[in-house]
Design a protein around this motif. Structure first.
Motif, PDB file in Angstrom:
ATOM      1  N   MET A   1      54.184  42.825  37.935  1.00 54.56           N
ATOM      2  CA  MET A   1      53.782  41.452  37.813  1.00 54.56           C
ATOM      3  C   MET A   1      52.264  41.415  37.705  1.00 54.56           C
ATOM      4  O   MET A   1      51.559  42.047  38.476  1.00 54.56           O
ATOM      5  N   ALA A   2      51.769  40.683  36.718  1.00 54.42           N
ATOM      6  CA  ALA A   2      50.328  40.521  36.550  1.00 54.42           C
ATOM      7  C   ALA A   2      50.040  39.064  36.217  1.00 54.42           C
ATOM      8  O   ALA A   2      50.845  38.401  35.558  1.00 54.42           O
ATOM      9  N   PHE A   3      48.913  38.557  36.684  1.00 54.09           N
ATOM     10  CA  PHE A   3      48.548  37.173  36.402  1.00 54.09           C
ATOM     11  C   PHE A   3      47.030  37.020  36.448  1.00 54.09           C
ATOM     12  O   PHE A   3      46.338  37.726  37.174  1.00 54.09           O
ATOM     13  N   PRO A   4      46.503  36.060  35.650  1.00 56.46           N
ATOM     14  CA  PRO A   4      45.060  35.802  35.679  1.00 56.46           C
ATOM     15  C   PRO A   4      44.693  34.769  36.730  1.00 56.46           C
ATOM     16  O   PRO A   4      45.453  33.844  37.011  1.00 56.46           O
ATOM     17  N   LEU A   5      43.527  34.935  37.311  1.00 56.44           N
ATOM     18  CA  LEU A   5      42.929  33.883  38.125  1.00 56.44           C
ATOM     19  C   LEU A   5      42.185  32.934  37.193  1.00 56.44           C
ATOM     20  O   LEU A   5      42.196  31.722  37.376  1.00 56.44           O
ATOM     21  N   VAL A   6      41.551  33.504  36.194  1.00 54.76           N
ATOM     22  CA  VAL A   6      40.848  32.759  35.159  1.00 54.76           C
ATOM     23  C   VAL A   6      40.630  33.737  34.004  1.00 54.76           C
ATOM     24  O   VAL A   6      40.372  34.916  34.234  1.00 54.76           O
ATOM     25  N   ASN A   7      40.811  33.272  32.766  1.00 58.72           N
ATOM     26  CA  ASN A   7      40.618  34.166  31.625  1.00 58.72           C
ATOM     27  C   ASN A   7      40.255  33.378  30.373  1.00 58.72           C
ATOM     28  O   ASN A   7      40.351  32.155  30.348  1.00 58.72           O
ATOM     29  N   GLN A   8      39.820  34.115  29.345  1.00 57.72           N
ATOM     30  CA  GLN A   8      39.385  33.491  28.098  1.00 57.72           C
ATOM     31  C   GLN A   8      39.510  34.487  26.960  1.00 57.72           C
ATOM     32  O   GLN A   8      39.451  35.695  27.175  1.00 57.72           O
ATOM     33  N   ILE A   9      39.644  33.966  25.728  1.00 54.94           N
ATOM     34  CA  ILE A   9      39.533  34.799  24.536  1.00 54.94           C
ATOM     35  C   ILE A   9      38.348  34.289  23.727  1.00 54.94           C
ATOM     36  O   ILE A   9      37.978  33.115  23.822  1.00 54.94           O
ATOM     37  N   GLY A  10      37.735  35.166  22.939  1.00 52.67           N
ATOM     38  CA  GLY A  10      36.600  34.782  22.100  1.00 52.67           C
ATOM     39  C   GLY A  10      35.824  36.008  21.673  1.00 52.67           C
ATOM     40  O   GLY A  10      36.323  37.134  21.751  1.00 52.67           O
ATOM     41  N   GLU A  11      34.619  35.800  21.258  1.00 48.10           N
ATOM     42  CA  GLU A  11      33.739  36.898  20.870  1.00 48.10           C
ATOM     43  C   GLU A  11      33.120  37.535  22.116  1.00 48.10           C
ATOM     44  O   GLU A  11      33.187  36.973  23.207  1.00 48.10           O
ATOM     45  N   THR A  12      32.480  38.681  21.954  1.00 50.74           N
ATOM     46  CA  THR A  12      31.872  39.382  23.080  1.00 50.74           C
ATOM     47  C   THR A  12      30.895  38.481  23.836  1.00 50.74           C
ATOM     48  O   THR A  12      30.906  38.432  25.066  1.00 50.74           O
ATOM     49  N   ALA A  64      39.205  39.565  24.899  1.00 47.66           N
ATOM     50  CA  ALA A  64      39.741  38.852  26.055  1.00 47.66           C
ATOM     51  C   ALA A  64      38.980  39.317  27.292  1.00 47.66           C
ATOM     52  O   ALA A  64      38.532  40.465  27.371  1.00 47.66           O
ATOM     53  N   CYS A  65      38.830  38.399  28.250  1.00 45.66           N
ATOM     54  CA  CYS A  65      38.137  38.735  29.480  1.00 45.66           C
ATOM     55  C   CYS A  65      38.689  37.866  30.601  1.00 45.66           C
ATOM     56  O   CYS A  65      39.332  36.851  30.350  1.00 45.66           O
ATOM     57  N   GLY A  66      38.462  38.280  31.828  1.00 49.79           N
ATOM     58  CA  GLY A  66      38.904  37.462  32.940  1.00 49.79           C
ATOM     59  C   GLY A  66      39.066  38.248  34.230  1.00 49.79           C
ATOM     60  O   GLY A  66      38.758  39.436  34.305  1.00 49.79           O
ATOM     61  N   LEU A  67      39.548  37.535  35.230  1.00 48.54           N
ATOM     62  CA  LEU A  67      39.873  38.119  36.530  1.00 48.54           C
ATOM     63  C   LEU A  67      41.393  38.142  36.636  1.00 48.54           C
ATOM     64  O   LEU A  67      42.038  37.100  36.515  1.00 48.54           O
ATOM     65  N   TRP A  68      41.953  39.308  36.848  1.00 45.83           N
ATOM     66  CA  TRP A  68      43.408  39.486  36.869  1.00 45.83           C
ATOM     67  C   TRP A  68      43.838  40.195  38.146  1.00 45.83           C
ATOM     68  O   TRP A  68      43.090  40.995  38.721  1.00 45.83           O
ATOM     69  N   VAL A  69      45.078  39.935  38.555  1.00 46.30           N
ATOM     70  CA  VAL A  69      45.706  40.629  39.681  1.00 46.30           C
ATOM     71  C   VAL A  69      46.980  41.276  39.166  1.00 46.30           C
ATOM     72  O   VAL A  69      47.735  40.660  38.405  1.00 46.30           O
ATOM     73  N   GLN A  70      47.202  42.512  39.571  1.00 46.59           N
ATOM     74  CA  GLN A  70      48.432  43.220  39.217  1.00 46.59           C
ATOM     75  C   GLN A  70      49.132  43.640  40.506  1.00 46.59           C
ATOM     76  O   GLN A  70      48.495  44.199  41.400  1.00 46.59           O
ATOM     77  N   LEU A  71      50.430  43.334  40.585  1.00 53.04           N
ATOM     78  CA  LEU A  71      51.219  43.632  41.781  1.00 53.04           C
ATOM     79  C   LEU A  71      52.435  44.481  41.445  1.00 53.04           C
ATOM     80  O   LEU A  71      52.940  44.434  40.322  1.00 53.04           O
ATOM     81  N   GLU A  72      52.902  45.184  42.437  1.00 53.80           N
ATOM     82  CA  GLU A  72      54.196  45.855  42.327  1.00 53.80           C
ATOM     83  C   GLU A  72      55.276  44.776  42.323  1.00 53.80           C
ATOM     84  O   GLU A  72      55.028  43.641  42.743  1.00 53.80           O
ATOM     85  N   PRO A  73      56.494  45.105  41.887  1.00 54.83           N
ATOM     86  CA  PRO A  73      57.576  44.112  41.936  1.00 54.83           C
ATOM     87  C   PRO A  73      57.746  43.566  43.356  1.00 54.83           C
ATOM     88  O   PRO A  73      57.597  44.284  44.341  1.00 54.83           O
ATOM     89  N   LEU A  74      58.041  42.282  43.447  1.00 55.03           N
ATOM     90  CA  LEU A  74      58.201  41.636  44.747  1.00 55.03           C
ATOM     91  C   LEU A  74      59.561  41.950  45.362  1.00 55.03           C
ATOM     92  O   LEU A  74      60.557  42.097  44.649  1.00 55.03           O
ATOM     93  N   ALA A  75      59.583  42.023  46.684  1.00 52.88           N
ATOM     94  CA  ALA A  75      60.832  42.244  47.412  1.00 52.88           C
ATOM     95  C   ALA A  75      61.709  40.988  47.292  1.00 52.88           C
ATOM     96  O   ALA A  75      61.188  39.877  47.148  1.00 52.88           O
TER      97      ALA A  75
END
Length: 103
Positions: A1-12, A64-75
């Motif tokens: 499972m992965a999700f963004p806290l905040v993200n964006q697409i665009g140029e560098t 693409a850029c942003g702050l992301w969290v990645q988790l193991e599968p949830l119980a």
């Protein structure tokens, strides 16, 4: 499972400006989760006509850029996920109640 806290697409340059003020936090069942910073990274996007970001369908390459969290599968069971993120005047605040079924 992965999700963004905040993200964006665009140029560098868009990503550089966005990430300069990007902040965020999240928690799962009251436990703080550590986000990962992803600076301008090349991605390929497949979009459908009428989408809210580009309006046009098709494939294109961008950054693409942003702050992301990645988790193991949830119980199995009930979980609460809280997400907070911001950059400049853009902000996100979401709380999810998740129910995970056994395999």
């Amino acid at each position: 499972m992965a999700f963004p806290l905040v993200n964006q697409i665009g140029e560098t340059g868009d990503c550089t400006a966005f990430m300069a003020s990007a902040r965020g936090s999240s928690s799962l069942d009251g436990r703080s989760l550590k986000p990962e910073r992803h600076e301008a990274t090349a991605v390929q996007i497949s979009a459908v006509d009428g989408n809210p970001i580009t309006q046009n369908g098709g494939r294109f390459r961008t950054k693409a850029c942003g702050l992301w969290v990645q988790l193991e599968p949830l119980a199995p069971g009930s979980h609460t996920l809280s997400i907070r993120g911001s950059s400049g005047s853009f902000a996100v605040s979401v709380d999810y109640k998740l129910q995970v079924s056994a395999g």
